[in-house]
Motif scaffolding. Sequence first.
Motif, PDB file in Angstrom:
ATOM      1  N   ILE A 128       0.449  -1.360   0.088  1.00 53.90           N
ATOM      2  CA  ILE A 128      -0.002   0.012  -0.188  1.00 53.90           C
ATOM      3  C   ILE A 128       0.769   0.915   0.079  1.00 53.90           C
ATOM      4  N   ASP A 129       2.010   0.568   0.644  1.00 51.66           N
ATOM      5  CA  ASP A 129       3.084   2.349  -0.034  1.00 51.66           C
ATOM      6  C   ASP A 129       2.338   3.707   1.235  1.00 51.66           C
ATOM      7  N   ASP A 130       2.798   3.091   2.555  1.00 50.04           N
ATOM      8  CA  ASP A 130       1.957   3.708   3.409  1.00 50.04           C
ATOM      9  C   ASP A 130       2.302   3.125   4.347  1.00 50.04           C
ATOM     10  N   ILE A 131       2.031   3.742   5.814  1.00 52.86           N
ATOM     11  CA  ILE A 131       2.194   2.688   7.253  1.00 52.86           C
ATOM     12  C   ILE A 131       0.989   2.585   7.632  1.00 52.86           C
ATOM     13  N   GLU A 132       0.399   1.658   8.302  1.00 49.92           N
ATOM     14  CA  GLU A 132      -0.226   1.835   9.410  1.00 49.92           C
ATOM     15  C   GLU A 132       0.076   0.406  10.456  1.00 49.92           C
ATOM     16  N   HIS A 133      -0.178   0.535  11.768  1.00 54.26           N
ATOM     17  CA  HIS A 133       0.052  -0.619  12.604  1.00 54.26           C
ATOM     18  C   HIS A 133      -0.783  -1.661  12.187  1.00 54.26           C
ATOM     19  N   SER A 134      -0.103  -2.364  12.890  1.00 54.89           N
ATOM     20  CA  SER A 134      -1.323  -4.029  12.560  1.00 54.89           C
ATOM     21  C   SER A 134      -1.824  -4.121  13.515  1.00 54.89           C
ATOM     22  N   ALA A 186      12.382  -5.523  10.387  1.00 56.80           N
ATOM     23  CA  ALA A 186      12.394  -5.810   8.644  1.00 56.80           C
ATOM     24  C   ALA A 186      12.963  -4.180   7.951  1.00 56.80           C
ATOM     25  N   LEU A 187      13.249  -4.253   7.019  1.00 53.52           N
ATOM     26  CA  LEU A 187      13.256  -3.264   6.196  1.00 53.52           C
ATOM     27  C   LEU A 187      12.995  -3.775   5.016  1.00 53.52           C
ATOM     28  N   THR A 188      11.385  -2.961   3.997  1.00 49.70           N
ATOM     29  CA  THR A 188      10.721  -3.124   2.510  1.00 49.70           C
ATOM     30  C   THR A 188      11.282  -1.785   1.969  1.00 49.70           C
ATOM     31  N   GLU A 189      11.073  -2.384   0.593  1.00 47.46           N
ATOM     32  CA  GLU A 189      10.864  -1.042  -0.192  1.00 47.46           C
ATOM     33  C   GLU A 189       9.890  -0.847  -1.393  1.00 47.46           C
ATOM     34  N   THR A 190       9.714   0.589  -2.086  1.00 44.46           N
ATOM     35  CA  THR A 190       8.736   0.393  -2.708  1.00 44.46           C
ATOM     36  C   THR A 190       9.490   0.909  -3.427  1.00 44.46           C
ATOM     37  N   ALA A 191       8.462   1.588  -4.620  1.00 43.95           N
ATOM     38  CA  ALA A 191       8.904   2.065  -5.447  1.00 43.95           C
ATOM     39  C   ALA A 191      10.310   3.424  -5.552  1.00 43.95           C
ATOM     40  N   ASP A 192       9.584   4.586  -4.681  1.00 36.52           N
ATOM     41  CA  ASP A 192       9.469   5.353  -3.599  1.00 36.52           C
ATOM     42  C   ASP A 192       9.895   5.268  -1.829  1.00 36.52           C
ATOM     43  N   ASN A 193       9.759   4.756  -1.393  1.00 35.58           N
ATOM     44  CA  ASN A 193      10.248   4.987  -0.338  1.00 35.58           C
ATOM     45  C   ASN A 193      10.795   3.109   0.174  1.00 35.58           C
ATOM     46  N   GLU A 194      10.989   3.258   1.416  1.00 42.39           N
ATOM     47  CA  GLU A 194      11.430   2.724   2.321  1.00 42.39           C
ATOM     48  C   GLU A 194      10.649   2.305   4.179  1.00 42.39           C
ATOM     49  N   ILE A 195      10.415   1.462   4.078  1.00 44.85           N
ATOM     50  CA  ILE A 195       9.018   0.964   5.167  1.00 44.85           C
ATOM     51  C   ILE A 195      10.342  -0.132   6.366  1.00 44.85           C
ATOM     52  N   PRO A 226      -6.453  -9.613  20.241  1.00 45.58           N
ATOM     53  CA  PRO A 226      -7.218  -9.904  21.348  1.00 45.58           C
ATOM     54  C   PRO A 226      -7.235 -10.848  21.734  1.00 45.58           C
ATOM     55  N   ASP A 227      -6.542 -12.022  21.490  1.00 42.56           N
ATOM     56  CA  ASP A 227      -6.416 -13.477  22.370  1.00 42.56           C
ATOM     57  C   ASP A 227      -5.037 -13.870  22.348  1.00 42.56           C
ATOM     58  N   ASP A 228      -4.162 -12.675  21.715  1.00 41.73           N
ATOM     59  CA  ASP A 228      -2.759 -12.754  22.328  1.00 41.73           C
ATOM     60  C   ASP A 228      -2.377 -12.603  23.180  1.00 41.73           C
ATOM     61  N   VAL A 229      -2.003 -13.391  23.918  1.00 42.18           N
ATOM     62  CA  VAL A 229      -1.586 -13.541  25.292  1.00 42.18           C
ATOM     63  C   VAL A 229      -0.186 -12.547  25.033  1.00 42.18           C
ATOM     64  N   ASP A 230       1.017 -12.933  24.748  1.00 42.74           N
ATOM     65  CA  ASP A 230       1.948 -12.806  24.654  1.00 42.74           C
ATOM     66  C   ASP A 230       1.669 -11.307  23.360  1.00 42.74           C
ATOM     67  N   PRO A 231       1.330 -10.359  23.286  1.00 46.42           N
ATOM     68  CA  PRO A 231       1.551  -8.865  21.698  1.00 46.42           C
ATOM     69  C   PRO A 231       2.566  -8.277  21.905  1.00 46.42           C
ATOM     70  N   GLN A 232       2.782  -7.948  20.948  1.00 46.52           N
ATOM     71  CA  GLN A 232       4.444  -7.512  20.794  1.00 46.52           C
ATOM     72  C   GLN A 232       4.088  -5.727  20.165  1.00 46.52           C
ATOM     73  N   GLY A 233       5.312  -5.258  21.264  1.00 49.16           N
ATOM     74  CA  GLY A 233       4.916  -3.351  20.141  1.00 49.16           C
ATOM     75  C   GLY A 233       5.604  -3.381  18.961  1.00 49.16           C
ATOM     76  N   GLU A 234       5.224  -2.261  18.253  1.00 50.24           N
ATOM     77  CA  GLU A 234       5.741  -1.940  17.000  1.00 50.24           C
ATOM     78  C   GLU A 234       6.051  -0.538  16.606  1.00 50.24           C
ATOM     79  N   ASN A 235       7.403  -0.259  15.746  1.00 50.82           N
ATOM     80  CA  ASN A 235       7.280   1.505  15.463  1.00 50.82           C
ATOM     81  C   ASN A 235       7.644   1.227  14.150  1.00 50.82           C
ATOM     82  N   LEU A 236       7.339   1.999  13.486  1.00 50.46           N
ATOM     83  CA  LEU A 236       6.938   1.682  12.421  1.00 50.46           C
ATOM     84  C   LEU A 236       7.724   3.208  11.630  1.00 50.46           C
ATOM     85  N   TRP A 237       7.935   3.277  10.718  1.00 48.56           N
ATOM     86  CA  TRP A 237       9.547   4.415  10.463  1.00 48.56           C
ATOM     87  C   TRP A 237       9.462   4.176   8.456  1.00 48.56           C
ATOM     88  N   LEU A 238       9.155   5.538   7.928  1.00 49.07           N
ATOM     89  CA  LEU A 238       9.049   5.326   6.398  1.00 49.07           C
ATOM     90  C   LEU A 238       9.495   6.585   5.774  1.00 49.07           C
TER      91      LEU A 238
END
Length: 178
Positions: free
Chosen positions: A74-80, A152-161, A84-96
């Motif tokens: 989608i060439d954008d960022i939004e949190h996953s 993990a670092l992913t790429e689009t045509a113009d950006n890195e996420i 609600p059933d996850d007993v060990d939820p993960q934190g998340e930071n996003l950068w674009l």
Amino acid sequence: MGKGHARLRRAGLAAAIMLVAPLLGGATGRLTSLDARLLAAHNLERTAAGLPPLLWDDALVAVAGEWGDALAGIDDIEHSPDDPDDVDPQGENLWLGTRGYYSPESMVGMWIEEKKHYQPGIFPANSRTGNLDDVGHYTQVMWRDTGRVGCALTETADNEILVCRYLTAGNVEGERPF
């Protein structure tokens, strides 16, 4: 100097060495030793604050990569979405950012820059501006109960996420970040 302080100092020195090691070894690529540099950028700030360093977790890298691939689509960022059933939820930071421009240290550094708005206290009342978005990445990096990170670092045509996942998740209401 106590044993704990000496251990933190050694960890901080180790993180600093990891940051410059690619340059000393002659490998000067922007993304050379990406994982080690991302981890070192996190740990440099944590050890400076007296927090234990994070450990790299390949399972978190895999999950971060999956979400990064979805975001690249989608060439954008939004949190996953939270499970609600996850007993060990993960934190998340996003950068674009613009593809081919930013170093791993500057990617993580943008989260650490939020420190200027941070105030100690009970989460979520940790922003001098009153806006949690101004400190939420920083508090996740610094969360006292977090022990592992994978990015993990992913790429689009113009950006890195960049997607970083954390265990134990931070930013828990009613708790002190550190």
